[in-house]
Design a protein around this motif. Structure first.
Motif, PDB file in Angstrom:
ATOM      1  N   ARG A 187       0.840  -1.211   0.000  1.00 31.60           N
ATOM      2  CA  ARG A 187       0.000   0.000   0.000  1.00 31.60           C
ATOM      3  C   ARG A 187       0.872   1.257   0.000  1.00 31.60           C
ATOM      4  O   ARG A 187       0.541   2.256  -0.664  1.00 31.60           O
ATOM      5  N   ARG A 239     -16.588  13.102   3.343  1.00 33.26           N
ATOM      6  CA  ARG A 239     -15.310  12.412   3.143  1.00 33.26           C
ATOM      7  C   ARG A 239     -14.693  12.851   1.817  1.00 33.26           C
ATOM      8  O   ARG A 239     -15.428  13.046   0.823  1.00 33.26           O
ATOM      9  N   LYS A 241      -2.479   6.867   1.101  1.00 34.24           N
ATOM     10  CA  LYS A 241      -2.331   7.201   2.522  1.00 34.24           C
ATOM     11  C   LYS A 241      -1.280   8.307   2.636  1.00 34.24           C
ATOM     12  O   LYS A 241      -0.093   8.050   2.848  1.00 34.24           O
ATOM     13  N   TYR A 274      -5.343  13.732   6.005  1.00 33.70           N
ATOM     14  CA  TYR A 274      -5.822  13.710   7.393  1.00 33.70           C
ATOM     15  C   TYR A 274      -6.349  15.063   7.855  1.00 33.70           C
ATOM     16  O   TYR A 274      -6.917  15.165   8.941  1.00 33.70           O
ATOM     17  N   GLU A 329     -16.305   6.005   6.081  1.00 30.64           N
ATOM     18  CA  GLU A 329     -15.446   5.430   7.127  1.00 30.64           C
ATOM     19  C   GLU A 329     -15.291   6.420   8.267  1.00 30.64           C
ATOM     20  O   GLU A 329     -15.893   7.507   8.248  1.00 30.64           O
ATOM     21  N   GLY A 371      -9.906   7.755  10.899  1.00 28.05           N
ATOM     22  CA  GLY A 371      -8.653   7.006  10.777  1.00 28.05           C
ATOM     23  C   GLY A 371      -8.889   5.519  10.913  1.00 28.05           C
ATOM     24  O   GLY A 371      -8.028   4.791  11.408  1.00 28.05           O
ATOM     25  N   ILE A 423      -6.213  -2.537   5.791  1.00 27.87           N
ATOM     26  CA  ILE A 423      -5.641  -3.878   5.944  1.00 27.87           C
ATOM     27  C   ILE A 423      -6.384  -4.625   7.058  1.00 27.87           C
ATOM     28  O   ILE A 423      -6.658  -5.818   6.944  1.00 27.87           O
ATOM     29  N   THR A 424      -6.782  -3.908   8.096  1.00 29.34           N
ATOM     30  CA  THR A 424      -7.557  -4.547   9.162  1.00 29.34           C
ATOM     31  C   THR A 424      -8.937  -4.938   8.630  1.00 29.34           C
ATOM     32  O   THR A 424      -9.479  -5.980   9.008  1.00 29.34           O
ATOM     33  N   THR A 465      -5.376  -0.465  12.004  1.00 26.79           N
ATOM     34  CA  THR A 465      -4.151  -0.932  12.645  1.00 26.79           C
ATOM     35  C   THR A 465      -4.058  -0.397  14.069  1.00 26.79           C
ATOM     36  O   THR A 465      -3.727  -1.139  14.995  1.00 26.79           O
TER      37      THR A 465
HETATM   38  N1  PMP Z   1      -9.113   4.636   7.084  1.00 24.31           N
HETATM   39  C1  PMP Z   1      -8.265   5.601   7.410  1.00 24.31           C
HETATM   40  C2  PMP Z   1      -8.560   6.993   6.984  1.00 24.31           C
HETATM   41  C3  PMP Z   1      -7.113   5.312   8.157  1.00 24.31           C
HETATM   42  O1  PMP Z   1      -6.262   6.285   8.487  1.00 24.31           O
HETATM   43  C4  PMP Z   1      -6.868   3.989   8.555  1.00 24.31           C
HETATM   44  C5  PMP Z   1      -5.644   3.672   9.381  1.00 24.31           C
HETATM   45  N2  PMP Z   1      -4.559   3.361   8.585  1.00 24.31           N
HETATM   46  C6  PMP Z   1      -7.786   3.004   8.181  1.00 24.31           C
HETATM   47  C7  PMP Z   1      -8.900   3.359   7.439  1.00 24.31           C
HETATM   48  C8  PMP Z   1      -7.568   1.575   8.526  1.00 24.31           C
HETATM   49  O2  PMP Z   1      -6.537   1.044   7.734  1.00 24.31           O
HETATM   50  P1  PMP Z   1      -5.617  -0.119   8.254  1.00 24.31           P
HETATM   51  O3  PMP Z   1      -6.521  -1.180   8.728  1.00 24.31           O
HETATM   52  O4  PMP Z   1      -4.851  -0.514   7.067  1.00 24.31           O
HETATM   53  O5  PMP Z   1      -4.791   0.447   9.350  1.00 24.31           O
END
Ligand code: PMP
Length: 339
Positions: A95, A180, A191, A196, A225, A228, A252-253, A289
């Motif tokens: 990623r 969003r 990312k 952010y 979503e 974060g 990823i989670t 994560t």
């Molecule tokens: N959405 C956003 C905006 C995030 O910052 C994160 C954290 N990385 C996630 C979703 C979850 O992603 P991951 O499971 O890969 O950490």
């Protein structure tokens, strides 16, 4: 209660002594002369005390948030003393490189380099507990928002315990009035630090109004979503989450949760979600994560289910924490040992 899912691991201010050369093997920095040993971070080819890792105020990362990053968790093993496992490194690095491609940045590092440096940095700090690692590629030097380089990197681990499954953190959430970001202006799939700021607006509003965290709707009015973390709901017994094209980061989670749910026979669905479905859901949780799986027990002051973490969420959280600490054999492919 916790409301922010990204651990602050950015370098503190201080003197810069870091080398600029990107050497294959990092040099181990010295400890502070007095007091606690300083946390060490990998910074542009060396491992240095965090106080010595600084970037120019004129860099594009400082001025415009021009960076790409990953938050990576490493969990202490339940069975092997002092062993720590990095979780889903391959997917995090893939990623990261996707984010580089979208932002027009050339990573000077291969995924093998990234893995090697991450392991070096954790070992240099002698971490044997649960940790979180921030790995960031950034546009350095005296650069502009359109600059493609020079690209620098830091890797900053910090101690971070996993959620307490017996007494999990719970969240009160609100639907944000902020929309969003989406693929035609700020692709959430990349990312990058600048994304952010959208999360920040929503987070500030949520806190001001007495909530722990926001949930975003996208341009189309469908659920996206959290600021974060990705969102799941259980509705009529089906574990449901927005599609990867619903203005979300491809979490990823999220992918882990979908796998684990399928294993234990929970019905899953990826589809558009309406706002009002969230008020009717039996369970809601954020996942990421940093967030792991964090139950949301109220939305806009309306109780979610019976206002307690639900059984599906707790089953998945237990299994998740088992998987990340190598207690569920079939998922050892997701784990890289640090020692
Ligand atoms: N959405 C956003 C905006 C995030 O910052 C994160 C954290 N990385 C996630 C979703 C979850 O992603 P991951 O499971 O890969 O950490």
């Amino acid at each position: 209660m916790k409301s922010s899912f990204d651990v602050a691991v950015t370098p503190d201010s201080g003197q810069t002594h870091a080398t600029n050369g990107e050497t294959k093997h990092a040099h181990i920095g010295h400890k502070m002369e007095r007091g606690m040993p300083s946390r060490k971070i990998w910074f542009k080819g060396s491992i240095v005390p965090v106080e010595q890792a600084n970037v120019s105020v004129l860099s594009a990362t400082a001025q415009f948030g021009l960076n790409v990053f990953e938050g990576i968790r490493c969990y202490s093993s339940e069975s092997e003393k002092r062993q720590v496992f990095a979780f889903r490194l391959k997917e995090h690095f893939a990623r990261l490189l996707d984010s580089c491609k979208l932002l027009g940045l050339n990573s000077p590092y291969t995924t093998d380099d990234l893995k090697e440096y991450l392991i070096q940095t954790i070992r240099a700090n002698d971490y044997h507990e649960d940790i979180s690692v921030r790995l960031t590629l950034f546009v350095d030097g005296e650069s502009s928002w359109s600059s493609e380089g020079p690209v620098g990197m830091f890797i900053a681990p910090v101690s971070k315990p996993r959620l307490d499954v017996e007494a999990p953190t719970t969240l009160s959430a609100c639907i944000s009035t902020w929309e969003r970001i989406n693929d035609s202006c700020f692709p959430p799939r990349a990312k990058t630090g600048a994304n952010y700021i959208n999360s920040r607006y929503a987070h500030l509003e949520a806190k001001r109004n007495g909530y722990d965290c926001p949930i975003f709707l996208g341009r189309d009015g469908k659920v996206a979503e959290g600021g974060g973390a990705c969102l799941f709901m259980v509705r009529r017994g089906v574990l449901t989450t927005p599609n990867v094209t619903s203005s979300i980061l491809e979490g990823i989670t999220r992918s882990t949760v979908l796998n684990l749910a399928a294993d234990v026979g929970i019905q899953i669905m990826e589809r558009d979600i309406d706002r009002t479905e969230l008020y009717l859901a039996e369970e809601l949780f954020l996942c990421g994560t940093a967030a792991e799986l964090t139950p949301i027990t109220s939305l806009d002051r309306v109780s979610v289910g019976c206002g307690q973490p639900g059984p599906v969420t707790m089953t998945l959280l237990r299994r998740y924490l088992g998987v990340v600490s190598n207690q569920v054999g079939c998922y050892s492919r997701w784990l890289d040992p640090i020692y």
